[in-house]
Design a protein around this motif. Structure first.
Motif, short mmCIF file in Angstrom:
data_model
loop_
_atom_site.label_atom_id
_atom_site.label_comp_id
_atom_site.label_asym_id
_atom_site.label_seq_id
_atom_site.Cartn_x
_atom_site.Cartn_y
_atom_site.Cartn_z
N ARG A 1 0.84 -1.21 0.00
CA ARG A 1 0.00 0.00 0.00
C ARG A 1 0.87 1.25 0.00
O ARG A 1 0.58 2.23 -0.68
CB ARG A 1 -0.94 0.00 1.21
CG ARG A 1 -2.14 -0.91 1.08
CD ARG A 1 -3.24 -0.47 2.05
NE ARG A 1 -2.77 -0.44 3.42
CZ ARG A 1 -3.05 -1.36 4.33
NH1 ARG A 1 -3.79 -2.40 4.00
NH2 ARG A 1 -2.59 -1.26 5.57
N ALA A 2 1.94 1.20 0.80
CA ALA A 2 2.84 2.35 0.88
C ALA A 2 3.53 2.61 -0.45
O ALA A 2 3.59 3.75 -0.91
CB ALA A 2 3.87 2.11 1.98
N ILE A 3 4.04 1.55 -1.09
CA ILE A 3 4.72 1.72 -2.38
C ILE A 3 3.75 2.23 -3.44
O ILE A 3 4.09 3.13 -4.24
CB ILE A 3 5.36 0.39 -2.83
CG1 ILE A 3 6.53 0.00 -1.90
CG2 ILE A 3 5.84 0.47 -4.27
CD1 ILE A 3 7.70 0.95 -1.96
N GLU A 4 2.54 1.69 -3.47
CA GLU A 4 1.56 2.13 -4.47
C GLU A 4 1.22 3.60 -4.27
O GLU A 4 1.07 4.35 -5.25
CB GLU A 4 0.29 1.28 -4.39
CG GLU A 4 0.46 -0.15 -4.86
CD GLU A 4 0.89 -0.23 -6.32
OE1 GLU A 4 0.45 0.62 -7.12
OE2 GLU A 4 1.67 -1.14 -6.65
N ALA A 5 1.11 4.03 -3.02
CA ALA A 5 0.81 5.44 -2.75
C ALA A 5 1.96 6.33 -3.20
O ALA A 5 1.75 7.38 -3.82
CB ALA A 5 0.53 5.64 -1.26
N LEU A 6 3.19 5.91 -2.92
CA LEU A 6 4.35 6.70 -3.32
C LEU A 6 4.52 6.71 -4.83
O LEU A 6 4.94 7.70 -5.42
CB LEU A 6 5.60 6.14 -2.64
CG LEU A 6 5.65 6.32 -1.12
CD1 LEU A 6 6.76 5.48 -0.51
CD2 LEU A 6 5.84 7.79 -0.75
N ARG A 7 4.20 5.59 -5.47
CA ARG A 7 4.28 5.51 -6.92
C ARG A 7 3.30 6.51 -7.56
O ARG A 7 3.59 7.14 -8.58
CB ARG A 7 3.96 4.09 -7.39
CG ARG A 7 4.06 3.93 -8.91
CD ARG A 7 3.65 2.53 -9.34
NE ARG A 7 4.70 1.56 -9.07
CZ ARG A 7 4.58 0.54 -8.22
NH1 ARG A 7 3.45 0.37 -7.56
NH2 ARG A 7 5.58 -0.31 -8.04
N ALA A 8 2.13 6.67 -6.94
CA ALA A 8 1.12 7.61 -7.44
C ALA A 8 1.38 9.04 -7.01
O ALA A 8 0.72 9.97 -7.47
CB ALA A 8 -0.26 7.17 -6.97
N GLY A 9 2.35 9.23 -6.10
CA GLY A 9 2.65 10.58 -5.63
C GLY A 9 1.68 11.10 -4.60
O GLY A 9 1.60 12.29 -4.35
N VAL A 10 0.91 10.18 -3.96
CA VAL A 10 -0.06 10.58 -2.95
C VAL A 10 0.22 9.76 -1.68
O VAL A 10 -0.33 8.67 -1.52
CB VAL A 10 -1.51 10.35 -3.42
CG1 VAL A 10 -2.50 10.89 -2.39
CG2 VAL A 10 -1.75 11.00 -4.77
N PRO A 11 1.07 10.22 -0.79
CA PRO A 11 1.46 9.43 0.37
C PRO A 11 0.29 9.14 1.30
O PRO A 11 -0.54 10.02 1.55
CB PRO A 11 2.51 10.31 1.07
CG PRO A 11 2.22 11.70 0.61
CD PRO A 11 1.70 11.55 -0.80
N ASN A 12 0.22 7.90 1.77
CA ASN A 12 -0.82 7.52 2.73
C ASN A 12 -0.18 7.25 4.09
O ASN A 12 1.02 7.46 4.29
CB ASN A 12 -1.59 6.30 2.22
CG ASN A 12 -0.69 5.08 2.04
OD1 ASN A 12 0.50 5.10 2.39
ND2 ASN A 12 -1.24 4.01 1.50
N GLN A 13 -0.99 6.78 5.02
CA GLN A 13 -0.48 6.53 6.38
C GLN A 13 0.64 5.52 6.38
O GLN A 13 1.62 5.66 7.13
CB GLN A 13 -1.63 6.04 7.27
CG GLN A 13 -2.72 7.06 7.50
CD GLN A 13 -3.86 6.50 8.31
OE1 GLN A 13 -3.64 5.68 9.19
NE2 GLN A 13 -5.07 6.89 7.99
N ASP A 14 0.52 4.46 5.56
CA ASP A 14 1.55 3.43 5.54
C ASP A 14 2.88 4.01 5.06
O ASP A 14 3.94 3.69 5.61
CB ASP A 14 1.12 2.28 4.62
CG ASP A 14 -0.15 1.60 5.11
OD1 ASP A 14 -0.15 1.11 6.25
OD2 ASP A 14 -1.13 1.56 4.36
N ALA A 15 2.84 4.84 4.03
CA ALA A 15 4.07 5.43 3.50
C ALA A 15 4.71 6.37 4.51
O ALA A 15 5.93 6.34 4.72
CB ALA A 15 3.77 6.17 2.20
N VAL A 16 3.91 7.20 5.14
CA VAL A 16 4.43 8.16 6.11
C VAL A 16 4.98 7.44 7.34
O VAL A 16 6.02 7.81 7.89
CB VAL A 16 3.35 9.18 6.50
CG1 VAL A 16 3.84 10.07 7.63
CG2 VAL A 16 2.97 10.03 5.30
#
Length: 425
Positions: free
Chosen positions: A11-26
């Motif tokens: 989930r974190a990688i997908e959010a970062l790939r899309a340029g929209v950070p989510n809780q998992d990425a942060v």
């Protein structure tokens, strides 16, 4: 590998790939802005202190380049605020949520509202946490019913109904939805009051949609404090969309910015604390190149009406905050970029069970100080290497930024029509 960890990493990688950070990425990458985090924690403490004084804490306006990590920072701030027992809402300014429409921004904030340690409809959870015998609730109830408080009797009436209609869940649910931004018909509210012989106690007058929304911003944080929370934090992203509005809507947006920042004279929302983000070239591209600081007040004052004169003054306050009241997002230094690479490398390995190159130099470096460019370059290159082991990718990065030209398609019709100034279903 633990399936939950694998899912969170993906989930974190997908959010970062899309340029929209989510809780998992942060959560995985953390924050590289210690000074701003310290300032935010001080702002939260100021919100607590100011509440006891009946004042709204001064907000924060964060500026940075496109892709520099402003949204990432707000996501991190949300985590910090929840740990500090604040209710927290994130709002992204868009066509559906224009900054100049208080009612739409409020509804968006309520739809994306989180409370510490709980899941579910936030305001329902908050209302169910009210202890009617507590000192906190007594102080809140007394404030709502004070005649000198600039608050419509709609709020005193609905609070009374919520407290005394304990066995009618339908009425209670409608009241919570009203507090969340939905309308209630005047006749319906009067009917509920008549049924409990309280119609004479509350004179329900007509009130505009805009005024009702503005009063909700005062009511909601006090309701949250009465339920035992520290207050309400609003995190408002992509404020630079102001630049795409027409002149009058830009004026209204500048005024709203100053209100959220706690800098609008005569407007006060104790318990509410705001952080807003805006691009670092907005001042040059909009305030200066389009001459907003002279053009907007000049045209409004030329109209001569009292509402236009007031709006001119409020818009000037907002533009002044953009010029002198913002704080800069620090660009990442080489060491921070390298540390982020190591964290992201471990995250990618956890997500796909494929280990990216350990040597930072193997993936090449960018001269850019925009973290999003680095992150998307690394992930894209790792994807290609993982899927096509014999392929040697060569990735170039280019600059992309927002457009500040006026775009009527980004303006939503106003909800505050003078022909329909009564909340209704």
């Amino acid at each position: 590998m633990n399936a939950d960890i694998n899912t969170q990493s993906r989930r974190a990688i997908e959010a970062l790939r899309a340029g929209v950070p989510n809780q998992d990425a942060v959560r995985a990458l953390g924050s590289s802005q210690p000074d701003l985090e310290k300032r935010f924690k001080q702002q939260l403490q100021a919100a607590r202190d100011c509440f006891s004084e009946g004042k709204q804490a001064v907000g924060m306006l964060v500026t940075g380049g496109f892709g520099s990590g402003k949204s990432h920072l707000l996501e991190h701030f949300e985590h910090v605020a929840l740990e500090e027992n604040f209710v927290c809402s994130k709002v992204v300014i868009s066509k559906e949520t224009p900054l100049y429409e208080p009612a739409k921004v409020y509804r968006s904030a309520m739809q994306d509202c989180r409370i510490p340690g709980k899941r579910g409809a936030a305001l329902s959870e908050i209302a169910s946490s009210l202890n009617f015998d507590s000192l906190l609730f007594s102080e809140f109830e007394r404030w709502v019913n004070q005649p000198d408080v600039p608050l419509s009797l709609w709020f005193a009436a609905t609070l009374y109904l919520y407290r005394h209609e304990k066995h009618d869940e339908e009425i209670r649910d409608r009241i919570i939805r009203f507090w969340s931004g939905d309308p209630i018909g005047v006749a319906e509210l009067k009917k509920w009051l008549r049924e409990i012989n309280e119609a004479a106690s509350y004179k329900i007058d007509r009130i505009s949609v805009k005024e009702l929304a503005l009063q909700r911003y005062s009511f909601a944080p006090r309701l949250m404090v009465a339920a035992g929370y520290s207050g309400w934090v609003l995190l408002i992203d992509e404020v630079e969309l102001i630049g795409s509005y027409s002149l009058r809507q830009r004026a209204r947006s500048y005024a709203e910015l100053s209100r959220f920042m706690g800098k609008l004279e005569g407007v006060n929302a104790p318990g509410m604390s705001c952080v807003l983000t805006i691009t670092d070239d907005f001042q040059t591209r909009v305030l200066e190149e389009r001459n907003d600081e002279e053009k907007i007040p000049g045209k409004l004052r030329a109209g001569g009406s009292d509402p236009d004169l007031l709006l001119a003054s409020q818009a000037e306050r907002g533009m002044q905050l953009i010029r002198t009241g913002k704080v800069l997002l620090e660009p990442p230094c080489p060491e921070v970029i390298k540390q982020t690479y190591e964290k992201l490398r471990g995250l990618y390995d956890s997500a796909y069970v494929w280990e990216p190159p350990a040597d930072y130099s193997e993936v090449g470096t960018l001269t850019s100080t925009v973290m999003r460019q680095h992150v998307k370059k690394w992930i894209t290159e790792w994807d290609l290497r993982r899927l096509y082991p014999d392929y040697k990718p060569a990735i170039e990065a280019g600059e992309l930024g927002p457009s500040y030209g006026e775009n009527p398609d980004l303006e939503a019709p106003s909800e505050d029509s003078s022909k329909d100034n009564e909340p209704r279903e």
